[in-house]
Design an enzyme around this catalytic site. Structure first.
Site, PDB file in Angstrom:
ATOM      1  N   ASN A 125      -2.094-124.046 -44.795  1.00 28.47           N
ATOM      2  CA  ASN A 125      -0.823-123.675 -44.601  1.00 28.47           C
ATOM      3  C   ASN A 125       0.202-124.080 -45.986  1.00 28.47           C
ATOM      4  O   ASN A 125       1.303-123.893 -45.599  1.00 28.47           O
ATOM      5  CB  ASN A 125      -0.250-124.664 -43.333  1.00 28.47           C
ATOM      6  CG  ASN A 125      -0.492-125.988 -43.307  1.00 28.47           C
ATOM      7  OD1 ASN A 125      -1.348-126.508 -44.041  1.00 28.47           O
ATOM      8  ND2 ASN A 125       0.407-126.916 -42.864  1.00 28.47           N
ATOM      9  N   ALA A 126      -0.409-124.901 -46.695  1.00 28.53           N
ATOM     10  CA  ALA A 126       0.264-125.227 -47.844  1.00 28.53           C
ATOM     11  C   ALA A 126       0.082-124.416 -48.999  1.00 28.53           C
ATOM     12  O   ALA A 126      -1.186-123.738 -49.121  1.00 28.53           O
ATOM     13  CB  ALA A 126       0.004-126.662 -48.232  1.00 28.53           C
ATOM     14  N   PRO A 173      11.770-116.497 -47.104  1.00 27.57           N
ATOM     15  CA  PRO A 173      12.780-117.225 -47.707  1.00 27.57           C
ATOM     16  C   PRO A 173      13.046-118.771 -47.064  1.00 27.57           C
ATOM     17  O   PRO A 173      13.125-118.820 -45.913  1.00 27.57           O
ATOM     18  CB  PRO A 173      14.095-116.365 -47.335  1.00 27.57           C
ATOM     19  CG  PRO A 173      13.543-115.819 -46.220  1.00 27.57           C
ATOM     20  CD  PRO A 173      12.177-115.431 -46.151  1.00 27.57           C
ATOM     21  N   LEU A 188      15.610-129.229 -61.868  1.00 28.13           N
ATOM     22  CA  LEU A 188      17.057-129.707 -61.994  1.00 28.13           C
ATOM     23  C   LEU A 188      17.725-128.352 -62.768  1.00 28.13           C
ATOM     24  O   LEU A 188      18.828-128.081 -62.622  1.00 28.13           O
ATOM     25  CB  LEU A 188      17.018-130.624 -63.254  1.00 28.13           C
ATOM     26  CG  LEU A 188      18.217-131.137 -63.856  1.00 28.13           C
ATOM     27  CD1 LEU A 188      19.051-131.927 -62.568  1.00 28.13           C
ATOM     28  CD2 LEU A 188      18.086-131.976 -65.194  1.00 28.13           C
ATOM     29  N   ASP A 189      17.041-127.380 -63.585  1.00 29.98           N
ATOM     30  CA  ASP A 189      17.698-126.261 -64.267  1.00 29.98           C
ATOM     31  C   ASP A 189      18.443-125.331 -63.266  1.00 29.98           C
ATOM     32  O   ASP A 189      18.940-124.571 -63.812  1.00 29.98           O
ATOM     33  CB  ASP A 189      16.626-125.544 -65.085  1.00 29.98           C
ATOM     34  CG  ASP A 189      15.200-125.292 -64.166  1.00 29.98           C
ATOM     35  OD1 ASP A 189      14.742-126.280 -63.464  1.00 29.98           O
ATOM     36  OD2 ASP A 189      14.877-124.070 -64.168  1.00 29.98           O
ATOM     37  N   GLY A 237       8.774-130.299 -47.771  1.00 35.95           N
ATOM     38  CA  GLY A 237       7.803-129.476 -48.337  1.00 35.95           C
ATOM     39  C   GLY A 237       8.510-128.774 -49.508  1.00 35.95           C
ATOM     40  O   GLY A 237       9.642-128.498 -49.667  1.00 35.95           O
ATOM     41  N   ASP A 238       7.584-128.004 -50.307  1.00 35.67           N
ATOM     42  CA  ASP A 238       8.057-126.921 -51.398  1.00 35.67           C
ATOM     43  C   ASP A 238       8.797-127.806 -52.347  1.00 35.67           C
ATOM     44  O   ASP A 238       9.730-127.108 -53.052  1.00 35.67           O
ATOM     45  CB  ASP A 238       8.931-126.021 -50.780  1.00 35.67           C
ATOM     46  CG  ASP A 238       8.295-125.321 -49.730  1.00 35.67           C
ATOM     47  OD1 ASP A 238       6.907-124.807 -49.916  1.00 35.67           O
ATOM     48  OD2 ASP A 238       8.731-125.081 -48.811  1.00 35.67           O
ATOM     49  N   LYS A 257       5.451-130.295 -55.684  1.00 41.88           N
ATOM     50  CA  LYS A 257       4.164-131.206 -56.126  1.00 41.88           C
ATOM     51  C   LYS A 257       3.370-130.513 -56.904  1.00 41.88           C
ATOM     52  O   LYS A 257       2.473-131.171 -57.639  1.00 41.88           O
ATOM     53  CB  LYS A 257       3.778-131.489 -54.772  1.00 41.88           C
ATOM     54  CG  LYS A 257       4.683-132.300 -53.648  1.00 41.88           C
ATOM     55  CD  LYS A 257       4.216-132.700 -52.538  1.00 41.88           C
ATOM     56  CE  LYS A 257       3.793-131.533 -51.704  1.00 41.88           C
ATOM     57  NZ  LYS A 257       4.793-130.632 -51.354  1.00 41.88           N
ATOM     58  N   LYS A 286       3.169-128.338 -59.407  1.00 42.41           N
ATOM     59  CA  LYS A 286       3.618-128.684 -60.814  1.00 42.41           C
ATOM     60  C   LYS A 286       3.124-130.093 -61.447  1.00 42.41           C
ATOM     61  O   LYS A 286       2.467-130.269 -62.282  1.00 42.41           O
ATOM     62  CB  LYS A 286       4.857-128.228 -61.419  1.00 42.41           C
ATOM     63  CG  LYS A 286       5.109-128.269 -62.839  1.00 42.41           C
ATOM     64  CD  LYS A 286       6.450-128.113 -63.271  1.00 42.41           C
ATOM     65  CE  LYS A 286       6.681-128.257 -64.702  1.00 42.41           C
ATOM     66  NZ  LYS A 286       7.800-127.892 -65.278  1.00 42.41           N
ATOM     67  N   GLY A 291       5.768-116.147 -48.079  1.00 34.99           N
ATOM     68  CA  GLY A 291       6.658-115.540 -48.552  1.00 34.99           C
ATOM     69  C   GLY A 291       7.939-115.555 -47.939  1.00 34.99           C
ATOM     70  O   GLY A 291       8.906-114.806 -48.415  1.00 34.99           O
TER      71      GLY A 291
END
Length: 428
Positions: free
Chosen positions: A44-45, A308, A336-337, A18-19, A22, A24, A306
């Site tokens: 939850n997402a 980490p 990638l940045d 997850g995270d 997706k 964007k 929230g």
């Protein structure tokens, strides 16, 4: 449409824990489709999308809603937190989005109520071995669905039927909460307040599968989006540190009510490194100092809680597993940045375990602790990629890194994200 173009149906699926970004990717692709549908999960997402200087964090409504005129659907595979849904809906209206007629909810979607959240939090607090749940009630809601004692959106039209169902549901919930030492004095009041939104929710009810197939047959393009990632899939993930639904592409047709042959493409989203939030294995985890550094560079905090996120090198074993179980036709590489400042970058291409070297993730939790990644080291590029809009704009070592990821996963890269904004994307 007789003699005309049939629309294309694409699934966007997360390929780590997850995270992956997706939200964007769906937001960018939504500009070119007419229908966006969510196929599983619940509140939850969290999908974080940047539009200009504005940030939107969406939990249940598909991020396609940020594009004017797109039809956004929630399928039967979703467990819908009715209170949170309307808070999100009305907050978007308050921010100036035109929502009228744009959101539809499957009558077969199950309703998540406040006592599901209370049960989720109480169980996690009481557990010796914690799963790392978000506390949003997802597990208990899916338990009720599978136990055939849930309430569906379509049921809300029958007030007397809801009242009969409620008597049994409240008794079960209160008994379970009391056994966990919880105060149950507000359970009935909170549940009835949530159900008071039932008529409004039922007013959005639609036959999602039929709507999607009609759109496709009339030449419209459709995007199906899920929540969480492949390694959180109930069957294909790192069980028991998983969610309570099928997050993989195979869950998409089931979760919106269409057949699998309607799917044309499956785009897998992978971070250029790896993260996960909550409990469970992360074989390629960074050492503490690098973990903290990359977390800050990448803003790696859960959009829903929230919390980490733990960070690590790109895990090729996880990515190949995701490619296999999802049937990926293309990859979108995000963030990638975030790696721009690293002099060297590692990729896990295999694992050493007690049973020897392998290219597969262990089937059982007892095998997670024995994993030792086998790494390849590539040179970093030590320069910003944020302005790149074609592959040729990227530094040579960044192109080399992407090429190696493509080889390791065995699926072609179609998109690369180099920032949080819509414009910061490379289409291949």
């Amino acid at each position: 449409m007789a003699g005309g173009r049939r629309g294309r149906c694409t699934v966007v699926v997360g390929c780590q824990w997850g995270d992956e970004g997706k939200g964007k990717i769906v937001d960018v692709l939504a500009a070119d489709v007419q229908v966006v549908a969510r196929y599983q999960g619940g509140a939850n997402a969290g999908h974080t999308v940047h539009v200009g200087d504005d940030e939107f964090v969406l939990h249940q409504i598909p991020s396609g809603i940020l594009h004017d005129g797109k039809r956004c659907l929630l399928g039967n595979g979703v467990v819908l937190d009715v209170v949170q849904f309307f808070e999100e809906h009305d907050a978007l209206v308050a921010r100036g989005l035109r929502m009228g007629g744009r959101v539809g909810v499957s009558g077969r979607a199950h309703v998540l109520l406040p006592y599901h959240r209370a049960l989720d939090r109480a169980r996690e607090a009481a557990a010796t071995a914690k799963i790392g749940t978000t506390g949003r009630g997802i597990g208990p809601a899916y338990e009720d669905k599978v136990g055939r004692r849930g309430l569906r959106v379509g049921d809300l039209a029958d007030a007397s039927g809801v009242e009969r169902w409620l008597a049994g549901a409240l008794t079960r919930a209160q008994d379970l909460l009391e056994a966990l030492g919880q105060d149950v004095s507000q359970v009935e009041r909170e549940t009835r307040e949530a159900l008071a939104l039932g008529a409004r929710l039922h007013g959005l009810s639609t036959e999602v599968g039929s709507e999607i197939l009609t759109a496709l047959s009339s030449g419209k393009d459709v995007l199906l989006e899920g929540a969480q990632g492949t390694l959180l899939d109930l069957d294909q993930g790192t069980y028991p540190f998983v969610t309570s639904s099928n997050t993989t592409a195979a869950g998409a047709p089931v979760g919106v009510g269409i057949g699998p042959t309607a799917i044309d493409d499956v785009l897998g989203v992978l971070k250029a490194y790896t993260t996960r939030v909550g409990e469970g294995p992360l074989p390629t985890a960074f050492p503490a100092e690098l973990d903290e550094q990359v977390r800050e560079w990448g803003g790696e905090y859960g959009a829903t809680t929230g919390r980490p996120r733990r960070c690590g090198w790109f895990d090729g074993v996880v990515a190949r597993h995701a490619a296999r179980v999802n049937g990926l036709t293309g990859l979108a590489i995000t963030k990638l940045d975030v790696l721009d400042q690293l002099p060297e970058i590692q990729i896990a291409v295999g694992y050493r375990t007690q049973g020897g070297q392998t290219e597969f993730f262990p089937d059982a939790a007892c095998g997670y602790d024995s994993i030792e990644p086998v790494y390849e080291t590539l040179p970093g590029w030590m320069t910003s990629t944020a302005e790149a809009r074609t592959l040729e704009d990227l530094p040579r070592n960044a192109r080399g890194y992407l090429s190696r990821l493509q080889d390791v996963v065995g699926v072609p890269i179609r998109m690369v994200s180099v920032g949080t904004r819509r414009s910061e994307i490379i289409r291949v």
